[in-house]
Motif scaffolding. Structure first.
Motif, PDB file in Angstrom:
ATOM      1  N   GLN A   1      26.536   8.285 -43.498  1.00 31.37           N
ATOM      2  CA  GLN A   1      25.908   7.111 -44.106  1.00 31.37           C
ATOM      3  C   GLN A   1      24.662   6.647 -43.337  1.00 31.37           C
ATOM      4  N   ASN A   2      24.380   7.268 -42.221  1.00 37.39           N
ATOM      5  CA  ASN A   2      23.295   6.862 -41.341  1.00 37.39           C
ATOM      6  C   ASN A   2      21.935   7.214 -41.964  1.00 37.39           C
ATOM      7  N   ASN A   3      21.082   6.197 -42.173  1.00 33.20           N
ATOM      8  CA  ASN A   3      19.758   6.430 -42.768  1.00 33.20           C
ATOM      9  C   ASN A   3      18.855   7.280 -41.892  1.00 33.20           C
ATOM     10  N   LEU A   4      19.007   7.170 -40.568  1.00 36.52           N
ATOM     11  CA  LEU A   4      18.200   7.974 -39.653  1.00 36.52           C
ATOM     12  C   LEU A   4      18.490   9.462 -39.888  1.00 36.52           C
ATOM     13  N   ILE A   5      19.753   9.811 -40.046  1.00 38.82           N
ATOM     14  CA  ILE A   5      20.127  11.205 -40.300  1.00 38.82           C
ATOM     15  C   ILE A   5      19.654  11.636 -41.687  1.00 38.82           C
ATOM     16  N   ARG A   6      19.793  10.740 -42.677  1.00 37.29           N
ATOM     17  CA  ARG A   6      19.318  11.064 -44.024  1.00 37.29           C
ATOM     18  C   ARG A   6      17.821  11.392 -44.001  1.00 37.29           C
ATOM     19  N   TYR A   7      17.013  10.574 -43.330  1.00 35.71           N
ATOM     20  CA  TYR A   7      15.572  10.825 -43.303  1.00 35.71           C
ATOM     21  C   TYR A   7      15.220  12.027 -42.425  1.00 35.71           C
ATOM     22  N   ALA A   8      16.048  12.293 -41.409  1.00 36.67           N
ATOM     23  CA  ALA A   8      15.873  13.536 -40.643  1.00 36.67           C
ATOM     24  C   ALA A   8      16.129  14.732 -41.557  1.00 36.67           C
ATOM     25  N   GLY A   9      17.127  14.604 -42.437  1.00 30.84           N
ATOM     26  CA  GLY A   9      17.399  15.650 -43.423  1.00 30.84           C
ATOM     27  C   GLY A   9      16.214  15.887 -44.345  1.00 30.84           C
ATOM     28  N   PHE A  10      15.565  14.800 -44.764  1.00 31.97           N
ATOM     29  CA  PHE A  10      14.363  14.946 -45.606  1.00 31.97           C
ATOM     30  C   PHE A  10      13.282  15.725 -44.865  1.00 31.97           C
ATOM     31  N   ILE A  11      13.095  15.405 -43.592  1.00 29.90           N
ATOM     32  CA  ILE A  11      12.059  16.082 -42.796  1.00 29.90           C
ATOM     33  C   ILE A  11      12.393  17.566 -42.638  1.00 29.90           C
ATOM     34  N   VAL A  12      13.665  17.880 -42.334  1.00 27.42           N
ATOM     35  CA  VAL A  12      14.086  19.274 -42.163  1.00 27.42           C
ATOM     36  C   VAL A  12      13.916  20.041 -43.484  1.00 27.42           C
ATOM     37  N   SER A  13      14.325  19.429 -44.603  1.00 23.88           N
ATOM     38  CA  SER A  13      14.196  20.119 -45.891  1.00 23.88           C
ATOM     39  C   SER A  13      12.731  20.301 -46.271  1.00 23.88           C
ATOM     40  N   LEU A  14      11.891  19.314 -45.982  1.00 27.11           N
ATOM     41  CA  LEU A  14      10.463  19.437 -46.249  1.00 27.11           C
ATOM     42  C   LEU A  14       9.841  20.537 -45.388  1.00 27.11           C
ATOM     43  N   LEU A  15      10.275  20.630 -44.139  1.00 25.27           N
ATOM     44  CA  LEU A  15       9.832  21.722 -43.265  1.00 25.27           C
ATOM     45  C   LEU A  15      10.236  23.066 -43.867  1.00 25.27           C
ATOM     46  N   GLY A  16      11.442  23.119 -44.448  1.00 24.40           N
ATOM     47  CA  GLY A  16      11.890  24.330 -45.126  1.00 24.40           C
ATOM     48  C   GLY A  16      10.971  24.709 -46.271  1.00 24.40           C
ATOM     49  N   VAL A  17      10.528  23.726 -47.042  1.00 23.54           N
ATOM     50  CA  VAL A  17       9.589  23.984 -48.148  1.00 23.54           C
ATOM     51  C   VAL A  17       8.295  24.571 -47.602  1.00 23.54           C
ATOM     52  N   VAL A  18       7.762  23.970 -46.547  1.00 20.95           N
ATOM     53  CA  VAL A  18       6.499  24.427 -45.957  1.00 20.95           C
ATOM     54  C   VAL A  18       6.625  25.860 -45.445  1.00 20.95           C
ATOM     55  N   VAL A  19       7.713  26.151 -44.734  1.00 23.18           N
ATOM     56  CA  VAL A  19       7.923  27.499 -44.191  1.00 23.18           C
ATOM     57  C   VAL A  19       8.074  28.508 -45.332  1.00 23.18           C
ATOM     58  N   PHE A  20       8.864  28.153 -46.348  1.00 24.72           N
ATOM     59  CA  PHE A  20       9.105  29.044 -47.482  1.00 24.72           C
ATOM     60  C   PHE A  20       7.807  29.356 -48.233  1.00 24.72           C
ATOM     61  N   VAL A  21       7.031  28.339 -48.556  1.00 26.73           N
ATOM     62  CA  VAL A  21       5.774  28.539 -49.276  1.00 26.73           C
ATOM     63  C   VAL A  21       4.807  29.359 -48.428  1.00 26.73           C
ATOM     64  N   ASN A  22       4.725  29.039 -47.144  1.00 28.94           N
ATOM     65  CA  ASN A  22       3.864  29.790 -46.229  1.00 28.94           C
ATOM     66  C   ASN A  22       4.251  31.269 -46.225  1.00 28.94           C
ATOM     67  N   ALA A  23       5.563  31.553 -46.188  1.00 30.90           N
ATOM     68  CA  ALA A  23       6.035  32.941 -46.179  1.00 30.90           C
ATOM     69  C   ALA A  23       5.648  33.657 -47.470  1.00 30.90           C
ATOM     70  N   MET A  24       5.830  33.002 -48.612  1.00 31.78           N
ATOM     71  CA  MET A  24       5.490  33.637 -49.891  1.00 31.78           C
ATOM     72  C   MET A  24       3.992  33.905 -50.003  1.00 31.78           C
ATOM     73  N   VAL A  25       3.193  32.934 -49.587  1.00 38.57           N
ATOM     74  CA  VAL A  25       1.735  33.094 -49.668  1.00 38.57           C
ATOM     75  C   VAL A  25       1.272  34.203 -48.726  1.00 38.57           C
ATOM     76  N   THR A  26       1.785  34.210 -47.499  1.00 40.96           N
ATOM     77  CA  THR A  26       1.389  35.218 -46.516  1.00 40.96           C
ATOM     78  C   THR A  26       1.792  36.620 -46.967  1.00 40.96           C
ATOM     79  N   MET A  27       2.966  36.743 -47.587  1.00 41.80           N
ATOM     80  CA  MET A  27       3.454  38.055 -48.043  1.00 41.80           C
ATOM     81  C   MET A  27       2.630  38.580 -49.219  1.00 41.80           C
ATOM     82  N   GLY A  28       1.991  37.680 -49.958  1.00 35.87           N
ATOM     83  CA  GLY A  28       1.156  38.109 -51.083  1.00 35.87           C
ATOM     84  C   GLY A  28       1.951  38.854 -52.144  1.00 35.87           C
TER      85      GLY A  28
END
Length: 197
Positions: free
Chosen positions: A78-105
């Motif tokens: 229920q901790n909001n700090l952990i929830r928002y940390a989760g948002f940051i981690v998932s957003l980092l996942g999006v950035v890494v995933f998109v970067n990997a797809m773009v780099t792989m061409g």
């Protein structure tokens, strides 16, 4: 709809949307990207890919339900700090995933593909990980599980991460048969995950 649900939906659609955009772009170039459970491959590989595809679909549905019905579902953390940390981690996942797809061409595929010519990409994010798209998936799953920590979301996130790892192991058996020494040298120099051999 709560602010947390809106943030979650934006991250969710950014992640899965980028995947479908990549498939669409490659399809316009005559590339069949989705090779999961398709083509001639060893039975074990085929089974892992089919399980991975189904698990990914079920996980996405569970994530969507978890985000939309956040108020109705029993949340462990229920901790909001952990929830928002989760948002940051998932957003980092999006950035890494998109970067990997773009780099792989145009060499990027979902699943083992022994029908179309690809090349090994060793530049950009691939200097740090042989599997950055999978790292992106892992971060995304962990982040959404932290942000919307109901029991089904957590179970499916970690089941998906396990199946992704099994897929990596299958790809590591396949790639030397196609790329030989070039892949083996890449494997020696570059971690499977970021910081993990």
């Amino acid at each position: 709809m709560s602010t947390e649900s809106i943030i979650g939906l934006i991250i969710l659609f950014a992640f899965y949307g980028s995947y479908f955009v990549k498939i669409f772009i490659q399809r316009t170039r005559g590339i069949n990207t989705d090779r999961m459970g398709k083509g001639s491959k060893p039975k074990k590989t085929f089974v892992i890919e089919v399980i991975l595809k189904l698990t990914t679909i079920f996980t996405a549905v569970i994530q969507l339900i978890s985000i939309i019905f956040i108020q109705e579902l029993s949340i462990f953390i229920q901790n909001n700090l952990i929830r928002y940390a989760g948002f940051i981690v998932s957003l980092l996942g999006v950035v890494v995933f998109v970067n990997a797809m773009v780099t792989m061409g145009d060499s990027w595929r979902a699943g083992i593909d022994n029908t179309q010519k690809t090349k090994i990409v060793k530049t950009g994010i691939y200097k740090y990980s042989r599997n950055p798209a999978f790292v992106g998936f892992d971060l995304f799953y962990i982040g959404i599980a932290l942000a919307f920590s109901n029991v089904l979301n957590i179970i499916f996130a970690f089941a998906s991460i396990l199946i992704l790892h099994l897929q990596i192991l299958e790809e590591e058996k396949f790639l030397p048969t196609v790329f030989g020494k070039e892949y083996l040298d890449f494997k020696k120099k570059t971690n499977r995950y970021i910081g993990i051999k």
